[in-house]
Design a protein around this motif. Structure first.
Motif, mmCIF file in Angstrom:
data_model
loop_
_atom_site.group_PDB
_atom_site.id
_atom_site.type_symbol
_atom_site.label_atom_id
_atom_site.label_comp_id
_atom_site.label_asym_id
_atom_site.label_seq_id
_atom_site.Cartn_x
_atom_site.Cartn_y
_atom_site.Cartn_z
ATOM 1 N N SER A 32 0.833 -1.211 0.000
ATOM 2 C CA SER A 32 0.000 0.000 0.000
ATOM 3 C C SER A 32 0.860 1.251 0.000
ATOM 4 C CB SER A 32 -0.907 0.026 1.230
ATOM 5 O OG SER A 32 -1.729 -1.088 1.216
ATOM 6 N N TRP A 67 -7.963 -4.600 -12.700
ATOM 7 C CA TRP A 67 -8.568 -4.547 -11.368
ATOM 8 C C TRP A 67 -7.590 -4.913 -10.257
ATOM 9 C CZ3 TRP A 67 -9.383 -8.782 -8.014
ATOM 10 C CH2 TRP A 67 -9.041 -10.040 -8.540
ATOM 11 N N LYS A 104 8.111 0.396 6.818
ATOM 12 C CA LYS A 104 6.759 -0.164 6.672
ATOM 13 C C LYS A 104 6.829 -1.692 6.529
ATOM 14 C CE LYS A 104 2.370 -0.358 5.936
ATOM 15 N NZ LYS A 104 1.397 -0.193 6.999
ATOM 16 N N ASN A 123 4.986 -4.506 8.960
ATOM 17 C CA ASN A 123 4.055 -5.526 8.437
ATOM 18 C C ASN A 123 4.585 -6.938 8.665
ATOM 19 O OD1 ASN A 123 1.865 -4.084 7.612
ATOM 20 N ND2 ASN A 123 2.421 -4.003 5.452
ATOM 21 N N ASN A 128 -9.598 -17.181 0.723
ATOM 22 C CA ASN A 128 -8.640 -16.994 1.824
ATOM 23 C C ASN A 128 -7.397 -17.848 1.609
ATOM 24 O OD1 ASN A 128 -10.274 -15.344 3.929
ATOM 25 N ND2 ASN A 128 -11.687 -16.918 3.199
ATOM 26 N N ASP A 176 6.921 -17.278 0.722
ATOM 27 C CA ASP A 176 7.931 -16.614 -0.111
ATOM 28 C C ASP A 176 8.330 -17.532 -1.248
ATOM 29 O OD1 ASP A 176 8.192 -14.314 1.585
ATOM 30 O OD2 ASP A 176 9.245 -15.594 3.017
ATOM 31 N N ILE A 185 -17.154 -22.361 1.200
ATOM 32 C CA ILE A 185 -16.661 -21.251 0.402
ATOM 33 C C ILE A 185 -16.467 -20.063 1.349
ATOM 34 C CG2 ILE A 185 -17.270 -19.653 -1.475
ATOM 35 C CD1 ILE A 185 -18.896 -21.921 -2.719
ATOM 36 N N TYR A 186 -15.252 -19.620 1.488
ATOM 37 C CA TYR A 186 -14.841 -18.522 2.386
ATOM 38 C C TYR A 186 -14.862 -18.929 3.859
ATOM 39 C CZ TYR A 186 -16.343 -16.007 -1.853
ATOM 40 O OH TYR A 186 -16.549 -15.597 -3.142
ATOM 41 N N ILE A 211 -10.593 -9.635 -1.243
ATOM 42 C CA ILE A 211 -11.300 -8.786 -2.213
ATOM 43 C C ILE A 211 -12.786 -8.639 -1.863
ATOM 44 C CG2 ILE A 211 -9.668 -9.074 -4.105
ATOM 45 C CD1 ILE A 211 -11.542 -11.193 -5.310
HETATM 46 O O1 OXT Z 1 0.716 -2.780 2.514
HETATM 47 P P1 OXT Z 1 -0.449 -3.168 3.348
HETATM 48 O O2 OXT Z 1 -0.332 -2.662 4.749
HETATM 49 O O3 OXT Z 1 -1.765 -2.873 2.689
HETATM 50 O O4 OXT Z 1 -0.405 -4.764 3.509
HETATM 51 C C1 OXT Z 1 -0.448 -5.623 2.394
HETATM 52 C C2 OXT Z 1 0.957 -6.116 2.108
HETATM 53 O O5 OXT Z 1 1.895 -5.101 2.227
HETATM 54 C C3 OXT Z 1 1.108 -7.176 3.174
HETATM 55 N N1 OXT Z 1 2.065 -8.194 2.857
HETATM 56 C C4 OXT Z 1 2.914 -8.716 3.744
HETATM 57 N N2 OXT Z 1 3.122 -8.453 5.058
HETATM 58 C C5 OXT Z 1 4.090 -9.140 5.682
HETATM 59 N N3 OXT Z 1 4.846 -10.081 5.095
HETATM 60 C C6 OXT Z 1 4.688 -10.369 3.788
HETATM 61 N N4 OXT Z 1 5.454 -11.290 3.228
HETATM 62 C C7 OXT Z 1 3.683 -9.678 3.050
HETATM 63 N N5 OXT Z 1 3.250 -9.698 1.769
HETATM 64 C C8 OXT Z 1 2.260 -8.792 1.660
HETATM 65 O O6 OXT Z 1 -0.188 -7.795 3.269
HETATM 66 C C9 OXT Z 1 -1.187 -6.882 2.822
HETATM 67 C C10 OXT Z 1 -1.978 -7.556 1.722
HETATM 68 O O7 OXT Z 1 -1.071 -7.816 0.680
HETATM 69 P P2 OXT Z 1 -1.518 -8.255 -0.777
HETATM 70 O O8 OXT Z 1 -2.315 -9.491 -0.671
HETATM 71 O O9 OXT Z 1 -0.330 -8.271 -1.657
HETATM 72 O O10 OXT Z 1 -2.347 -7.013 -1.147
HETATM 73 P P3 OXT Z 1 -3.851 -6.861 -1.505
HETATM 74 O O11 OXT Z 1 -4.210 -5.473 -1.187
HETATM 75 O O12 OXT Z 1 -4.708 -7.973 -1.049
HETATM 76 O O13 OXT Z 1 -3.692 -7.025 -3.098
HETATM 77 C C11 OXT Z 1 -4.746 -6.765 -3.898
HETATM 78 C C12 OXT Z 1 -4.866 -7.840 -4.934
HETATM 79 C C13 OXT Z 1 -6.170 -7.586 -5.674
HETATM 80 C C14 OXT Z 1 -3.679 -7.731 -5.908
HETATM 81 C C15 OXT Z 1 -4.841 -9.223 -4.264
HETATM 82 O O14 OXT Z 1 -5.782 -9.293 -3.237
HETATM 83 C C16 OXT Z 1 -5.040 -10.349 -5.231
HETATM 84 O O15 OXT Z 1 -4.211 -10.717 -6.019
HETATM 85 N N6 OXT Z 1 -6.193 -10.939 -5.143
HETATM 86 C C17 OXT Z 1 -6.619 -12.021 -6.005
HETATM 87 C C18 OXT Z 1 -7.950 -12.406 -5.471
HETATM 88 C C19 OXT Z 1 -8.574 -13.455 -6.303
HETATM 89 O O16 OXT Z 1 -8.336 -13.598 -7.483
HETATM 90 N N7 OXT Z 1 -9.404 -14.259 -5.647
HETATM 91 C C20 OXT Z 1 -10.041 -15.405 -6.223
HETATM 92 C C21 OXT Z 1 -11.470 -15.116 -6.597
HETATM 93 S S1 OXT Z 1 -12.500 -14.959 -5.182
HETATM 94 C C22 OXT Z 1 -14.111 -15.580 -5.711
HETATM 95 O O17 OXT Z 1 -14.324 -15.156 -6.955
HETATM 96 C C23 OXT Z 1 -14.273 -17.054 -5.486
HETATM 97 N N8 OXT Z 1 -15.232 -17.911 -5.970
HETATM 98 C C24 OXT Z 1 -16.207 -17.576 -7.038
HETATM 99 C C25 OXT Z 1 -15.899 -18.340 -8.317
HETATM 100 C C26 OXT Z 1 -14.705 -18.179 -9.039
HETATM 101 N N9 OXT Z 1 -13.730 -17.364 -8.651
HETATM 102 N N10 OXT Z 1 -14.481 -18.903 -10.168
HETATM 103 C C27 OXT Z 1 -15.439 -19.723 -10.630
HETATM 104 C C28 OXT Z 1 -15.178 -20.492 -11.873
HETATM 105 N N11 OXT Z 1 -16.598 -19.871 -9.985
HETATM 106 C C29 OXT Z 1 -16.836 -19.216 -8.848
HETATM 107 C C30 OXT Z 1 -15.261 -19.130 -5.327
HETATM 108 C C31 OXT Z 1 -16.255 -20.230 -5.561
HETATM 109 S S2 OXT Z 1 -13.276 -17.814 -4.397
HETATM 110 C C32 OXT Z 1 -14.225 -19.235 -4.419
HETATM 111 C C33 OXT Z 1 -13.911 -20.393 -3.532
HETATM 112 C C34 OXT Z 1 -13.481 -19.959 -2.156
HETATM 113 O O18 OXT Z 1 -13.595 -21.001 -1.223
HETATM 114 P P4 OXT Z 1 -12.393 -21.978 -0.945
HETATM 115 O O19 OXT Z 1 -12.891 -23.053 -0.044
HETATM 116 O O20 OXT Z 1 -11.751 -22.409 -2.177
HETATM 117 O O21 OXT Z 1 -11.364 -21.038 -0.198
HETATM 118 P P5 OXT Z 1 -11.482 -20.415 1.259
HETATM 119 O O22 OXT Z 1 -11.753 -18.956 1.126
HETATM 120 O O23 OXT Z 1 -10.165 -20.685 1.882
HETATM 121 O O24 OXT Z 1 -12.609 -21.120 1.961
#
Ligand code: OXT
Ligand code: ADP
Ligand code: MG
Length: 583
Positions: A277, A295, A366, A370, A412, A422, A492-493, A568
């Protein structure tokens, strides 16, 4: 027909009455162009194509569903920079493969979907043929290019066009329609051989204009708080050494998009992923290398990026139309990444001034805060396991085996794993990509194992796994070194959703509680393990990765540990009128 003798350029004497047919010409055309593997689901009219390809020494991996075969081909293409090939039957098989083809195109993965199709004369008059469908017309809007071959003598050209279209310029998905009748067409073998085309230089270098390179360097030199964003296009380009040299010589902090993790190691001192961020908000010049302002980067504007006009963008991409797609690009650098990065390196000279300690210092501060916050969460040895306690174990597994390939999907399960685990080497993290699509898991895992020979760790949400889970049979059948860890939080989630109606049916987001996914793989002769603690998880994954045996670990996760839509949730519309009680 009387035999005539012909002299080939290699000096062989060929009997012109020797015959070939469409099946063999397709195989010969693919082999001539270096295709070694076909990802396939057999059936009319392509069953013999798979059989004969195997007989001719190709690897033919047969799946249980075409979407998974298509995903395998797509990621094979991304991993190797050569088009992955998926072979399907007509209408329903073709449609099953189409999601993967469209996803490949969206993600810029080079693949070719080859589908058998029914008889043109009957399909075009809509007379009700077996699996009748105008597949070419349906595929066209969903891929980069689509071709149909009607004459055996054109197979060589058709395959060549498909290969070049898939890998040249911006890579993508290509559809190749092969009517059943074509496969059976017979022609003279010599003429058939001469009709084949070897594609020379399928993805020609695209050299950037020197003036564009100078412009980009000028903008970069003027930066006070520069940032580099590496995307999966940069990982695809296989210009690893030059990209690392550019980043290190420039001294500019970088963040990797998800599938670019490991292009430079995540623990590299210039990696600012843990201060994401901060760097997005405070940078004044952002150089994008093979990443799009879609996006996933909030379109390069809005709250996350600071006031309008507070940033200048340099954008390196092979696709000119990507420039200015969301915001003004001050320095468009159009060309292939290898050529662009090499040109920038040359132009930087020996007196390059690295960014100020003030900028890098504020990022490091920062990052440290984190990382410390994350360490507290990782330090908890929670039972039942939450995401962090399970992921700490898997982070260490990858640390110990940096050449293993990580496949990751879920919500998640995806978002937390991306932050915690990493990566150390390029092209080792494969995930849901631009669409956030569920269902890539087993197809990607299988192709990763086949194409690289490396062990694969697939970290799957229980929902995500369900989209391709039947392929554990394929994993066992081919005895692939794949360890699948299902993060089983009963849904889911989250697994604690409630039915907002009369309560008769389960919640829409819930699954069978306490399900045992590990039992599935046991039915096919693989190793199944149920784990409830981090220690058990570690033992099971280490054993799987060391043995290389197909393994599925059911990791029991607290049903209340996740959040809706993972990171998201902001994209998930909520009814202001809905009843309370949804997870
Ligand atoms: O800087 P700040 O302070 O903001 O902090 C950030 C980083 O700096 C920090 N960070 C770290 N800190 C410390 N150490 C390390 N190493 C470190 N690295 C990073 O952490 C925060 C956050 O960092 P991040 O993640 O990099 O940043 P951010 O802001 O989250 O990034 C934004 C994005 C958008 C780039 C990122 O979030 C991203 O790439 N997201 C991708 C999300 C995505 O694609 N999700 C999948 C789709 S969700 C949904 O659609 C689902 N569905 C519907 C569906 C889909 N998708 N497809 C089909 C065919 N049908 C239906 C379904 C059914 S998901 C889903 C199933 C879900 O259930 P499951 O059982 O499978 O899974 P569970 O959820 O586990 O139950
Ligand atoms: P990410 O999701 O990691 O941000 P994207 O898929 O959005 O990555 O962007 C990848 C970009 O890389 C695409 O715009 C594509 O045109 C570009 N690209 C792919 N291969 C090359 C290459 N060899 N040279 C230059 N650009 C490339
Ligand atoms: Mg789940």
């Amino acid at each position: 027909m009387s035999a005539t003798l012909e002299q080939t350029p290699g000096g062989q004497t060929v009997d012109e009455t020797e015959l070939t047919d469409g099946f063999h010409l397709v195989i010969d055309a693919l082999k001539l162009n270096g295709v070694k593997t076909i990802y396939n689901v057999p059936g009319i009219p392509i069953t013999d194509l798979g059989r004969l390809a195997q007989a001719e020494g190709m690897r033919v991996i047969s799946f249980r569903h075409e979407q998974n075969a298509g995903n395998a081909a797509a990621i094979a293409g991304w991993l190797t920079k050569s088009p992955g090939v998926c072979l399907t039957v007509s209408a329903p098989g073709f449609l099953n493969g189409l999601v993967a083809l469209a996803n490949a195109t969206t993600n810029c993965f080079p693949m070719i979907l080859i589908s058998g199709s029914s008889e043109r004369e009957i399909v075009d008059l809509q007379q009700g043929d077996y699996e009748e469908m105008d597949q070419l017309a349906i595929a066209k809007p969903l891929c980069k290019a689509a071709f149909r071959v009607l004459h055996a003598a054109d197979i060589g050209i058709g395959v060549a066009r498909a290969i070049r279209a898939a890998v040249s310029g911006r890579p993508g998905g290509v559809y190749l329609d092969l009517p059943g009748k074509l496969l059976g067409q017979v022609m003279e073998a010599g003429a058939g051989r001469r009709s084949l085309v070897k594609v020379i230089d399928p993805a020609p270098a695209q050299i950037p204009a020197p003036s564009a390179v100078d412009r980009a360097l000028d903008v970069l030199r003027g930066a006070l708080r520069p940032l580099i964003i590496l995307g999966k296009g940069a990982a695809y380009a296989q210009a690893d050494n030059d990209i690392r040299a550019l980043v290190e010589k420039s001294g500019i902090p970088f963040i990797p998009m998800s599938m670019a993790k490991g292009l430079l190691p995540d623990l590299h001192p210039q990696c600012a992923a843990a201060a994401r961020s901060t760097v997005l908000l405070e940078s004044d010049v952002v150089m994008m290398i093979g990443a799009r302002l879609n996006w996933l980067l909030s379109h390069g504007k809005g709250r996350q990026w600071g006031p309008p006009g507070s940033k200048k963008f340099i954008h390196i991409d092979i696709e000119p139309r990507e420039m200015d797609s969301n915001v003004e690009i001050a320095a468009p650098l159009v060309g292939d990444i290898g050529s662009c990065v090499a040109a920038l390196l040359r132009g930087m000279g020996d007196d390059w001034k690295q960014p100020s300690a003030e900028w890098t210092g504020s990022i490091n501060a920062k990052k440290e805060s984190n990382i410390a916050r994350m360490a507290t969460r990782l330090g908890k040895n929670s039972v039942p396991m939450d995401y962090h306690s399970a992921l700490r174990v898997l982070r260490d597994v990858i640390k110990d085996r940096p050449d293993a390939i990580l496949v990751n999907e879920g919500a998640n399960t995806l978002d937390q794993a991306r932050g915690v685990i990493d990566m150390y080497q390029p092209r080792k993290r494969l995930d849901v990509g631009t669409w956030g699509v569920m269902g890539i898991g087993m197809g990607f895992a299988i192709a990763a194992a086949i194409e690289t020979g490396k062990p694969v760790l697939a970290i799957e949400g229980d929902s995500a796994f369900g989209f391709s889970g039947m392929e554990v049979e394929t994993i066992c059948r081919y005895n692939l070194p794949i360890c699948v860890v299902v993060f089983n939080n009963d849904g889911i989630y989250r697994g604690d959703g409630v039915n907002l109606g009369d309560g008769t049916d389960p919640a829409t987001t819930g699954f069978v509680k306490g399900a045992r996914y590990d039992k599935m793989i046991e039915g096919f002769g693989g190793v199944g393990v149920n784990v409830t603690t981090p220690d058990e998880l570690k033992l099971a994954v280490d054993a799987a990765m060391d043995s290389g045996k197909p393994t599925l670990i059911n990791a029991v996760i607290d049903p209340a540990a996740g959040t809706e839509s993972g990171n998201i949730g902001n994209l998930n519309p909520k009814s202001a009128l809905s009843k309370k009680g949804a997870a």
